[in-house]
Design a protein around this motif. Structure first.
Motif, mmCIF file in Angstrom:
data_model
loop_
_atom_site.group_PDB
_atom_site.id
_atom_site.type_symbol
_atom_site.label_atom_id
_atom_site.label_comp_id
_atom_site.label_asym_id
_atom_site.label_seq_id
_atom_site.Cartn_x
_atom_site.Cartn_y
_atom_site.Cartn_z
ATOM 1 N N UNK A 281 2.698 0.239 -2.214
ATOM 2 C CA UNK A 281 4.027 0.296 -1.607
ATOM 3 C C UNK A 281 4.892 -0.916 -1.936
ATOM 4 N N UNK B 118 -3.979 -9.882 4.651
ATOM 5 C CA UNK B 118 -2.909 -9.065 4.060
ATOM 6 C C UNK B 118 -1.653 -9.901 3.833
ATOM 7 N N UNK C 88 -8.927 -0.122 1.699
ATOM 8 C CA UNK C 88 -7.912 0.908 1.461
ATOM 9 C C UNK C 88 -6.538 0.430 1.907
ATOM 10 N N UNK C 89 -6.500 -0.418 2.912
ATOM 11 C CA UNK C 89 -5.216 -0.946 3.362
ATOM 12 C C UNK C 89 -4.571 -1.831 2.306
ATOM 13 N N UNK C 90 -5.388 -2.620 1.619
ATOM 14 C CA UNK C 90 -4.863 -3.448 0.532
ATOM 15 C C UNK C 90 -4.339 -2.549 -0.578
ATOM 16 N N UNK D 11 -3.509 9.149 -5.194
ATOM 17 C CA UNK D 11 -2.429 8.873 -4.243
ATOM 18 C C UNK D 11 -2.117 7.380 -4.176
ATOM 19 N N UNK D 12 -3.158 6.556 -4.327
ATOM 20 C CA UNK D 12 -2.971 5.109 -4.228
ATOM 21 C C UNK D 12 -2.739 4.464 -5.593
ATOM 22 N N UNK E 188 -3.081 0.415 -0.261
ATOM 23 C CA UNK E 188 -1.797 0.990 0.152
ATOM 24 C C UNK E 188 -0.678 -0.043 0.037
ATOM 25 N N UNK E 189 -0.966 -1.263 0.476
ATOM 26 C CA UNK E 189 0.061 -2.309 0.399
ATOM 27 C C UNK E 189 0.464 -2.567 -1.054
#
Lengths: 351, 324
Positions: B156, B127, B148-150, B202-203, B152-153
């Motif tokens: 954001x 990340x 999914x974390x990527x 959402x993403x 979100x990053x």
């Protein structure tokens, strides 16, 4: 830290609770599910499930009578819309039974559960392959209360995630059953043994080659052969040392007992024992092993002593020394590095 | 395959005539020219980009040499690639260094290609590395996310970049040992679920990508809420974080462990794999590259994809530009 252990039949519940488990988890494949979707699709372990919702209700009641929680596994990698709707119906029944938490992986199911049963605890399965804090934070925002980390994660990574998302409980593997591929990125089935079993244990012959078509040199071919042999040794350890036990029935195989002090420092909330499909004796022995080491840690024993105690559980120190039996082999590397000065500069820089 | 697979049998398995592995002869690739579809080329280490912008015969030669399939090469050749995909979906060790990515951006621009960055399942360290790479990409550039974390990053911290849901997020059973469609459990893409759609929205995810199922049919491409990219001619079967090939570079307790280290041996080496078990016959050719197992689609399955392209159901084809 809590000990989380698997069951697949009702008579395991009281014994595992007495042995020191704090939480249990199980799957269920109701007949209606099997009829509509086939038996393999409810979750990832077609041979390790309770057979009916009636059995699930009895399991919840038994678990609570024995002072432990029971989570329900609905963690197939992906469900169709019809399967999510069916899974929601199961979840509603499970809530009515007083069930404690659902373990899910499919983000669609996870969202559906959070919307339909907002009071139900959701645990994100290791099958979700979440191994960073942003992913963990997203799951928390979606309603999850706990994240079960995948097997292939380092202790430092686990601690970093736990620190970054403090309102999400973190559960880490501690014993039994090693996958080769990441569960969430393995698109295969565990076939019956006669047809190959898990793909990572199936008998594949490897014909190595250069991708540009050049022939392999003799030296490279020899290195590849040595690597293949080392890999097969690792695989034997990864799959419970050929699914063997000590004379006392303590299982060999993937193990993170030495890492318990690091888990404690790293803010890990729960320790997962894998192996829903295993025999009851194996589960019982596994809980006892983890309980013994966790109690030593909780009683303030020094980390080195806890690790020595963990290695002393099974009279096979040579297995531990390979690191191949470890979920977190960096523990072995670090212990080795601490014990003797580095001789190989490349190896020191390798990590 | 009979009794032992009973637990897999679908009670109402559709006897679909469009199943690729059925006895009916599917149309050939040659009969279904690829038109109205974009093509993106994936390279871990991009080079010789001039081949992609050349004329049709030169591209046919490039695809033939890369994919070892004359019919497929001829089918792809009329399409001039518009997008270069750099990096790796499967391995955190194969992300480009910032300097490499900067060079690739310049070279791709000369070749008239837009750049898309491929990203894998991400550790915390990955990340952090991605932030530096994202910063180099121009506004509107695509990033294929397989975590999914990527996603979100990206949403954001880098909202001007465009997230594409990669094939690892599209979970689908693809076991090359199951040669009979009757025993292959349903393999849908999963993007049709309203809950998953909400997550994608959402993403800020605007496109999705899938592997072909092993028994593709017209239904395999239905219900996708966003423009669809499809990989060919290989599907990924499984990937580890542990890497067998990286064992060549390592020793000791962590030879096959999660902490990543290697010399990128997989860029030069691969293995054809074959089961040695008596009485088993895999329906798909399998190969092992680094930490990932792939299988190669049959001509019939590719023809099913060609039909979907002809029907306008596929927005983009995604093809490896390096020999696996």
């Amino acid at each position: 830290m809590k000990i989380v252990a698997p069951i697949r039949q009702l008579d395991e519940i009281a014994a595992l609770a007495r042995a020191g488990a704090d939480e249990l988890y199980c799957g269920v494949t109701p007949r209606e599910w099997a009829e509509r979707f086939g038996g393999a699709s409810a979750n990832r372990r077609p041979g390790g499930n309770l057979p009916s919702l009636a059995a699930l209700a009895e399991a919840v009641a038994l678990a609570h009578r024995n002072g432990v929680q029971l989570s329900l596994v609905l963690n197939a990698q992906q469900y169709s819309v019809e399967q999510i709707e069916f899974a929601l119906a199961i979840a509603h029944r499970y809530v009515d039974m007083g069930g404690d938490a659902v373990i899910a992986s499919d983000p669609g199911l996870l969202l559906a559960l959070a919307e339909a049963e907002p009071e139900l605890r959701i645990h994100v399965s290791s099958v979700a392959t979440c191994r960073n804090a942003d992913g963990a934070r997203l799951y928390r925002e979606l309603g999850a209360r706990r994240l079960i980390l995948p097997r292939d994660i380092t202790l430092d990574e686990a601690a970093e995630i736990a620190a970054a998302v403090p309102d999400l409980e973190i559960e880490a593997f501690v014993l039994n059953d090693g996958c080769v591929y990441e569960e969430g990125s393995c698109n295969t089935l565990h076939l019956p043994g006669a047809l190959g079993g898990p793909i990572c244990l199936d008998r594949y012959a490897y014909a190595h080659r250069h991708r540009d078509g050049r022939p392999l040199s003799a030296a490279l071919a020899a290195r590849l052969q040595e690597n293949d042999e080392a890999y097969r040794r690792w695989l034997w350890y990864r799959f419970s040392c050929g699914f063997t036990t000590t004379a006392d029935g303590l299982p060999f195989g993937p193990c993170g007992l030495c890492a318990i002090p690091a888990f404690g420092r790293g803010g890990i909330h729960a320790l997962k024992i894998a192996g829903r499909e295993g025999p009851p004796e194996r589960k019982l022995a596994s809980v006892r092993m983890v309980r013994r080491i966790l109690d030593a840690h909780d009683n303030g024993e020094a980390p080195a002593a806890v690790m020595a105690r963990a290695r002393g559980l099974r009279p096979a120190h040579e297995h531990c020394a390979t690191g191949f039996m470890c979920y977190y082999p960096e523990v072995v590397s670090r212990a080795s590095e601490a014990a003797q000065p580095l001789r190989d500069g490349r190896a020191a820089g390798a990590q | 395959m009979s009794a032992p697979l009973g637990f897999l049998r679908r009670p109402s398995a559709p006897a679909s005539a469009s199943v690729a592995a059925s006895t009916a002869s599917p149309p050939s690739l040659a009969a279904l020219p690829a038109t109205g579809v974009a093509i993106a080329v994936a390279m871990v280490r991009p080079r010789a980009l001039e081949h992609l912008g050349a004329d049709t015969p030169a591209r046919a030669a490039f695809w033939s040499a890369t994919l070892h399939d004359e019919a497929l090469a001829a089918w792809l050749a009329p399409l001039r690639p518009t997008r270069l995909r750099v990096g790796s979906e499967f391995c955190e060790r194969l992300l480009p260094e910032p300097a490499q990515l900067a060079r690739t951006l310049a070279e791709a621009s000369v070749a008239g290609l837009e750049v898309c960055l491929l990203t894998p399942v991400a550790s915390p360290e990955v990340l952090r590395a991605l932030d530096a790479l994202f910063a180099l990409l121009p506004p509107g550039a695509e990033v294929v996310v397989n975590d999914w974390g990527v996603a979100l990053r990206l949403r954001e911290r880098h909202p001007l970049l465009q997230a594409v849901a990669g094939r690892i997020l599209c979970r689908m059973l693809k076991d090359p040992r199951l040669g009979n469609p009757q025993y292959a459990p349903p393999a849908a893409h999963g993007f049709a679920s309203p809950w998953t759609r909400r997550l994608l929205a959402r993403l800020g995810i605007a496109r999705v990508e899938i592997d072909l199922p092993l028994f593709a049919s017209a239904d395999s491409f239905a219900g996708v809420p966003l423009p669809l990219g499809v990989h060919l001619p290989f599907a990924f079967v499984a990937k580890g974080r542990m890497c067998r090939t990286a064992g060549l570079a390592r020793e000791g307790p962590e030879r096959f462990a999660a902490r990543p280290f290697c010399h990128h041996e997989c860029l030069g080496l691969a293995a054809r794999t074959e089961r040695t078990r008596d009485g088993t016959h895999d329906a798909w050719e399998t190969l092992h590259v680094g930490n990932t197992v792939f299988c190669r689609h049959s001509a019939a399955n590719l023809a099913t994809l060609a039909s979907a392209v002809a029907a306008g159901r596929v927005a983009r084809l995604i093809v490896p530009g390096e020999t696996l």
